[in-house]
Design a protein around this motif. Structure first.
Motif, PDB file in Angstrom:
ATOM      1  N   THR A   1      48.610 -47.278  13.848  1.00  0.00           N
ATOM      2  CA  THR A   1      47.656 -47.801  14.833  1.00  0.00           C
ATOM      3  C   THR A   1      46.206 -47.427  14.516  1.00  0.00           C
ATOM      4  O   THR A   1      45.319 -47.636  15.343  1.00  0.00           O
ATOM      5  CB  THR A   1      48.028 -47.294  16.247  1.00  0.00           C
TER       6      THR A   1
ATOM      7  N   VAL B   1      42.195 -50.376  21.509  1.00  0.00           N
ATOM      8  CA  VAL B   1      43.126 -49.688  22.415  1.00  0.00           C
ATOM      9  C   VAL B   1      44.229 -50.597  22.945  1.00  0.00           C
ATOM     10  O   VAL B   1      45.398 -50.211  23.010  1.00  0.00           O
ATOM     11  CB  VAL B   1      42.345 -49.095  23.614  1.00  0.00           C
ATOM     12  N   LYS B   2      43.868 -51.843  23.303  1.00  0.00           N
ATOM     13  CA  LYS B   2      44.865 -52.754  23.867  1.00  0.00           C
ATOM     14  C   LYS B   2      45.940 -53.097  22.829  1.00  0.00           C
ATOM     15  O   LYS B   2      47.141 -53.114  23.124  1.00  0.00           O
ATOM     16  CB  LYS B   2      44.180 -54.043  24.336  1.00  0.00           C
TER      17      LYS B   2
ATOM     18  N   ASP C   1      48.314 -50.232  22.331  1.00  0.00           N
ATOM     19  CA  ASP C   1      49.355 -50.169  23.365  1.00  0.00           C
ATOM     20  C   ASP C   1      50.437 -51.202  23.107  1.00  0.00           C
ATOM     21  O   ASP C   1      51.620 -50.926  23.277  1.00  0.00           O
ATOM     22  CB  ASP C   1      48.738 -50.397  24.757  1.00  0.00           C
TER      23      ASP C   1
ATOM     24  N   CYS D   1      52.632 -50.086  20.293  1.00  0.00           N
ATOM     25  CA  CYS D   1      53.502 -48.994  20.747  1.00  0.00           C
ATOM     26  C   CYS D   1      54.671 -49.559  21.564  1.00  0.00           C
ATOM     27  O   CYS D   1      55.815 -49.111  21.429  1.00  0.00           O
ATOM     28  CB  CYS D   1      52.712 -47.980  21.571  1.00  0.00           C
TER      29      CYS D   1
ATOM     30  N   ASP E   1      47.701 -41.161  17.905  1.00  0.00           N
ATOM     31  CA  ASP E   1      47.622 -41.830  19.214  1.00  0.00           C
ATOM     32  C   ASP E   1      48.771 -41.390  20.114  1.00  0.00           C
ATOM     33  O   ASP E   1      49.489 -42.217  20.673  1.00  0.00           O
ATOM     34  CB  ASP E   1      47.716 -43.353  19.030  1.00  0.00           C
TER      35      ASP E   1
ATOM     36  N   SER F   1      49.041 -40.189  23.050  1.00  0.00           N
ATOM     37  CA  SER F   1      49.106 -40.550  24.473  1.00  0.00           C
ATOM     38  C   SER F   1      49.657 -41.965  24.660  1.00  0.00           C
ATOM     39  O   SER F   1      50.283 -42.257  25.668  1.00  0.00           O
ATOM     40  CB  SER F   1      47.732 -40.421  25.130  1.00  0.00           C
ATOM     41  N   SER F   2      49.443 -42.856  23.674  1.00  0.00           N
ATOM     42  CA  SER F   2      49.958 -44.228  23.806  1.00  0.00           C
ATOM     43  C   SER F   2      51.453 -44.309  23.510  1.00  0.00           C
ATOM     44  O   SER F   2      52.147 -45.171  24.027  1.00  0.00           O
ATOM     45  CB  SER F   2      49.249 -45.165  22.827  1.00  0.00           C
TER      46      SER F   2
END
Ligand SMILES: Nc1ncnc2c1ncn2[C@@H]1O[C@H](COP(=O)(O)OP(=O)(O)OP(=O)(O)O)[C@@H](O)[C@H]1O
Ligand SMILES: [Mg+2]
Length: 243
Positions: free
Chosen positions: A168, A173-174, A177, A180, A200, A202-203
Motif C-alpha cells: 500500500t 488513504v481511500k 482501505d 486492505c 499501514d 491501522s488500516s
C-alpha cells in the motif's frame, strides 16, 4: 496445520545482524502482518522465506517443505512493492500482466490450454474488480488499480499463501482501505493465508489475526492482532508522538 514455520533462523549482512534466533509459525488461514521501523529486517525476512537469501542458521518450512529446496511454486505468490517490481512504462496490458503470473506454475513449455488460461486470468481479474480494465495499459491505471492488478497476478495460480511487501506504499488513504478490504476478503472468503509487510497497520489490523513485530536488535515478537491493537492505542494515549 502450520503452513509456515520459521525455526531458529539467524541472518547477518556483512556489517549487520538482521535476524537473530527467530522462531514463529502460522497456520493455514492466518493473516499475518510483519511490522517494525525502517531497517528492522522485514524485507530481509521475506527474502529468507522466499529463498532469495539463505539463512546463516536455522530453517524455514512452507507447508512442510524446506524453503531451500522448495518446488511447489504454484502454492505461493509474491507481491512486491509496485514501483520496484515492474517497469510501468513497459507497454503491457492488464491482461498480459496477470497472464504472466501463470508461468511459475506451468513453465513456458507446459502452458495450459488457451480456454483454460483465459478463464483463470478473467477469474483473477474479476476477484480484484479489475476485469473491465483488461485491455488497458498497466501504466495508464492509478496506483491503487495497478496494485489490484498485481494482486490478480498473484491469484492466478490459486495459491495457498500470498506474501506481500508493503503493497500500500504511495497509495491514497481511500485506496489503501479498499486494498486492505480486498486482502481481508481473500483471506476470509477464499481461505488464502496472507503474510504482509506493512507500515499501514491501522488500516489492516482489523483484517489480520497476528502481528510479528521486529525490533532493531534482531529480536521479534508474535502477538494477536487484538492485543497488538490495544498496545498501540494505549501507547498513543499515554505518549505524545510530537517533539
Ligand atoms: N544487500 C544488503 N547488504 C547489506 N545490508 C543490507 C542489504 N539489504 C538490507 N541491508 C540492511 O539490513 C537492514 C534490514 O533491511 P531491510 O530492507 O530488511 O529492512 P526493512 O525492515 O524492510 O526496512 P524498510 O521498512 O525501510 O523497508 C537494514 O539496516 C539495511 O540497511
Ligand atoms: Mg522493506
Amino acid at each position: 496445520m502450520d503452513i509456515l514455520q520459521v525455526k531458529d533462523v539467524s541472518f547477518d549482512y556483512p556489517d549487520k545482524t538482521v535476524v537473530k534466533n527467530l522462531n514463529f509459525s502460522i497456520k493455514k488461514g492466518d493473516f499475518l502482518c510483519i511490522v517494525g521501523t525502517n531497517g528492522t529486517g522485514k524485507s530481509t525476512l521475506l527474502k529468507l522465506i522466499l529463498n532469495v537469501l539463505k539463512p546463516d542458521k536455522g530453517r524455514i518450512l512452507i507447508d512442510g517443505e524446506n524453503s531451500r529446496h522448495f518446488k511447489s511454486f504454484n502454492k505461493i505468490s509474491y507481491v512486491s512493492q509496485k514501483a520496484t517490481d515492474f517497469n510501468l512504462s513497459f507497454p503491457a496490458t492488464v491482461w498480459e500482466v496477470v497472464a504472466a503470473g501463470l508461468y511459475p506454475s506451468f513453465g513456458f513449455l507446459r502452458f495450459p490450454k488457451k480456454r483454460d488460461y483465459k478463464k483463470r486470468v478473467f477469474k483473477a481479474l474479476k476477484t480484484v474488480g479489475m476485469h473491465k480494465y483488461y485491455k488497458k495499459l498497466i501504466g495508464q491505471l492509478s496506483g491503487g488499480q495497478q496494485q489490484r492488478v498485481f494482486i490478480a497476478k498473484a491469484l492466478v495460480n490459486n495459491p495457498q499463501i500470498i506474501f506481500l511487501d508493503e503493497p500500500t506504499v504511495g497509495i491514497d488513504v481511500k485506496a489503501v482501505d479498499s486494498i486492505c478490504c480486498l486482502l481481508g476478503e481473500l483471506n476470509r472468503k477464499m481461505g488464502i493465508t496472507i503474510v504482509m509487510v506493512t507500515h499501514d497497520i491501522s488500516s489492516i489490523i482489523y483484517h489480520s489475526n497476528k502481528v510479528l513485530k521486529l525490533s532493531e536488535d534482531g529480536s521479534a515478537r508474535l502477538v494477536d492482532s487484538v492485543d497488538f491493537g490495544q498496545e498501540t492505542i494505549l501507547k498513543h494515549i499515554h505518549h505524545s508522538n510530537c517533539k
